[in-house]
Design a protein around this motif. Structure first.
Motif, short mmCIF file in Angstrom:
data_model
loop_
_atom_site.label_atom_id
_atom_site.label_comp_id
_atom_site.label_asym_id
_atom_site.label_seq_id
_atom_site.Cartn_x
_atom_site.Cartn_y
_atom_site.Cartn_z
N LEU A 1 0.82 -1.20 0.00
CA LEU A 1 0.00 0.00 0.00
C LEU A 1 0.86 1.26 0.00
CD1 LEU A 1 -2.76 -1.11 2.53
CD2 LEU A 1 -2.97 -0.91 0.05
N VAL A 2 1.97 1.23 0.74
CA VAL A 2 2.88 2.37 0.75
C VAL A 2 3.48 2.57 -0.65
CG1 VAL A 2 5.05 3.27 1.67
CG2 VAL A 2 3.41 2.16 3.19
N GLY A 3 3.88 1.47 -1.29
CA GLY A 3 4.40 1.56 -2.65
C GLY A 3 3.38 2.11 -3.62
N SER A 4 2.12 1.71 -3.46
CA SER A 4 1.06 2.24 -4.32
C SER A 4 0.90 3.74 -4.13
CB SER A 4 -0.27 1.55 -3.99
OG SER A 4 -0.20 0.16 -4.24
N SER A 5 0.99 4.20 -2.88
CA SER A 5 0.84 5.64 -2.63
C SER A 5 1.96 6.43 -3.30
CB SER A 5 0.83 5.91 -1.12
OG SER A 5 2.11 5.69 -0.55
N MET A 6 3.17 5.86 -3.34
CA MET A 6 4.28 6.55 -4.00
C MET A 6 4.01 6.72 -5.50
SD MET A 6 6.41 7.28 -1.62
CE MET A 6 4.98 7.47 -0.53
N LEU A 7 3.32 5.76 -6.10
CA LEU A 7 2.99 5.87 -7.53
C LEU A 7 2.06 7.05 -7.78
CD1 LEU A 7 2.42 2.09 -8.38
CD2 LEU A 7 4.39 3.49 -8.96
N TRP A 8 1.09 7.27 -6.89
CA TRP A 8 0.18 8.41 -7.06
C TRP A 8 0.92 9.73 -6.85
CZ3 TRP A 8 -2.85 4.01 -6.27
CH2 TRP A 8 -4.04 3.95 -7.03
N ILE A 9 1.89 9.76 -5.96
CA ILE A 9 2.65 10.99 -5.73
C ILE A 9 3.47 11.34 -6.97
CG2 ILE A 9 4.55 12.00 -4.41
CD1 ILE A 9 3.49 10.46 -1.96
N VAL A 10 4.15 10.35 -7.54
CA VAL A 10 4.94 10.58 -8.75
C VAL A 10 4.02 11.01 -9.91
CG1 VAL A 10 6.48 9.53 -10.46
CG2 VAL A 10 6.75 8.98 -8.04
N ALA A 11 2.85 10.37 -10.00
CA ALA A 11 1.89 10.74 -11.05
C ALA A 11 1.47 12.19 -10.90
CB ALA A 11 0.68 9.82 -10.99
N ALA A 12 1.25 12.65 -9.67
CA ALA A 12 0.86 14.05 -9.43
C ALA A 12 1.96 15.01 -9.87
CB ALA A 12 0.52 14.26 -7.96
N ILE A 13 3.20 14.64 -9.59
CA ILE A 13 4.33 15.49 -9.98
C ILE A 13 4.40 15.62 -11.50
CG2 ILE A 13 6.85 15.67 -9.99
CD1 ILE A 13 6.82 14.28 -7.23
N ILE A 14 4.21 14.50 -12.19
CA ILE A 14 4.24 14.53 -13.66
C ILE A 14 3.06 15.31 -14.22
CG2 ILE A 14 4.05 13.08 -15.74
CD1 ILE A 14 5.56 10.90 -14.21
N TYR A 15 1.89 15.09 -13.67
CA TYR A 15 0.67 15.73 -14.19
C TYR A 15 0.70 17.23 -13.98
CZ TYR A 15 -4.16 15.45 -15.81
OH TYR A 15 -5.30 15.56 -16.55
N GLN A 16 1.41 17.69 -12.97
CA GLN A 16 1.52 19.11 -12.71
C GLN A 16 2.13 19.86 -13.89
OE1 GLN A 16 0.35 20.96 -10.21
NE2 GLN A 16 1.25 22.81 -11.09
N HIS A 17 2.89 19.16 -14.73
CA HIS A 17 3.56 19.80 -15.86
C HIS A 17 2.75 19.73 -17.15
CE1 HIS A 17 6.92 19.12 -13.04
NE2 HIS A 17 7.43 20.21 -13.59
N VAL A 18 1.52 19.20 -17.10
CA VAL A 18 0.65 19.23 -18.27
C VAL A 18 0.27 20.68 -18.57
CG1 VAL A 18 -1.63 18.58 -19.16
CG2 VAL A 18 -0.25 16.91 -17.93
N GLU A 19 0.38 21.09 -19.84
CA GLU A 19 0.05 22.45 -20.24
C GLU A 19 -1.44 22.52 -20.59
OE1 GLU A 19 2.10 24.94 -20.13
OE2 GLU A 19 3.92 23.79 -19.64
#
Length: 437
Positions: A207-225
């Motif tokens: 579950l902790v590993g899954s949460s890290m995936l969502w955090i990385v996804a948020a960081i990437i998505y923040q750069h969508v124009e």
């Protein structure tokens, strides 16, 4: 920046089939950013898709509740809370979302909230046990689902503003293929090295590993124009929600789509019954791994195919995938009833059927997401997504009562019943209008 030409070239090689880049149904200002937006959104969807596999309520969370000693009755609430909880609130959430000119920040916040819920869930599993652990896990799952509902509405609107029509199905297909491949690797790992039944730490770290995936996804998505969009339609959430329900009465094409999507739920609702019948034949943990491998393999092999077809006609994708899902059950149940397979092949009947069902379900998922994106624009797209998801969420919650029939007709009878509903959905999809042309 050197990365931009590389992404442009890769996008043209993978997606474009013409000399001139397609920029249909998106603002002119967004056209030059399509390649980078495409791959950033693919990456975010892949990461969250893999996270969904690692924290799947049908497998991981069900096992976890048993390990922490939660009452068995709590297991029955996992799927309804996760699926219905993420869909039902959308009718009301859409009122707030449509007032925001930029919807990308809402997806980022929702993704981080899902990560926090999974972290709390892992802590609850590690630090508590019994009914308290079960209640905390279900509570965290409810928070996870609420955040998921925000992301579901926001991401479709961002896609509609950043990815051209006739390319959205391809994006869904590519993301599903990569996520399915990674899930396949995880399934093979569980098949070869299944964890001990009492290993709480393994599931908590999962579950902790899954949460890290969502955090990385948020960081990437923040750069969508994303360019600002329409914000009309503010007001009372309840009043606005009730007014949108009138879409089901006044908008015939939308009503047909929702009815079709509801009937095609057979591909999702029938999956557990294939697993139950498979357990009756072979109950070892390697069989569980076989089902996970079958599902991951189906997604990785078929999603790109369905995505390209959906960009040509998402209606035809719904029809063909719906027919495949609904006609599968009579064949499998017939083989099961009459025992016409050799004894050595019987244990593999249901993982093989699960593989075919996974292909069909992937097509239905890609087809309906592409269809609802392409049938409307602006805030109308937000309304379509919110209303359809809320109705489907209510139906999913009600579908739990349909499971009571299992005691009367058995899992094989349920497969045939759901097959009949799916066939009606496939036939109804023939009356949907084409939205890609």
């Amino acid at each position: 920046m050197a990365l931009q030409p590389d992404m442009d070239r890769l996008y043209d090689q993978l997606v474009e089939e013409e000399d001139t880049r397609v920029c249909k149904d998106i603002p002119d200002a967004a056209c030059s950013n399509v390649p980078t937006n495409f791959f950033r959104q693919v990456a975010a969807i892949v990461l969250t898709g893999l996270g969904d596999t690692l924290a799947n309520p049908k497998t991981t969370l069900a096992w976890l509740l048993g390990i922490v000693g939660a009452p068995t009755a709590m297991v029955a609430w996992l799927v309804p809370i996760r699926d219905s909880g993420s869909m039902l609130p959308q009718l009301f959430i859409a009122t707030y979302i449509r007032q925001q000119p930029l919807r990308k920040p809402l997806w980022v916040i929702g993704s981080l909230a899902q990560a926090a819920a999974l972290l709390a869930m892992g802590a609850a599993a590690w630090l508590t046990e019994g009914w308290l652990a079960g209640l905390l896990i279900l509570g965290c799952l409810a928070l996870f689902s609420l955040a998921r509902s925000v992301c579901s509405v926001a991401i479709k609107d961002v896609m509609g503003k950043t990815i051209p029509k006739t390319r959205r199905g391809r994006m869904h297909g590519m993301a599903s293929t990569v996520a399915g491949t990674l899930a396949l690797v995880f399934g093979v790992y569980l098949m070869l090295r299944p964890p001990a039944d009492d290993n709480v730490l393994f599931y908590a770290l999962l579950l902790v590993g899954s949460s890290m995936l969502w955090i990385v996804a948020a960081i990437i998505y923040q750069h969508v124009e994303e360019t600002p969009g329409a914000t009309e339609g503010g007001g009372s959430a309840i009043r606005e929600a009730l007014s949108r329900i009138s879409l089901m009465r006044d908008d015939l094409p939308f009503r047909r789509f929702v009815l079709t999507r509801a009937l095609l739920l057979c591909s999702a609702l029938s999956a557990p019954y294939y697993v139950v019948l498979g357990q009756e034949v072979e109950s070892s943990l390697s069989m569980l791994g076989a089902f996970l491998v079958a599902n991951g393999l189906a997604n990785s092999l078929s999603s790109m195919f369905w995505g390209r077809m959906a960009d040509l006609s998402s209606r035809q994708v719904l029809t063909r995938a719906g027919l495949l899902a609904s006609l599968l059950a009579p064949v499998v149940v017939g083989l099961y009833w009459w025992g016409s397979l050799p004894a050595s092949a019987q244990p593999w009947l249901f993982p093989a059927a699960f593989f075919v069902l996974g292909i069909a379900h992937s097509g239905i998922r890609v087809g309906r997401k592409t269809y609802v994106l392409d049938m409307a624009g602006g805030n109308k797209r937000t309304d379509y997504v919110a209303v359809s998801n809320s109705i489907i969420g209510l139906l999913l919650l009600s579908a739990g009562f349909l499971g009571l029939l299992t005691t009367l007709i058995g899992p094989d009878g349920m497969l045939l019943l759901l097959s009949g509903l799916g066939l009606c959905g496939a036939l109804l999809s023939l009356k949907l209008k084409e939205v890609q042309s």
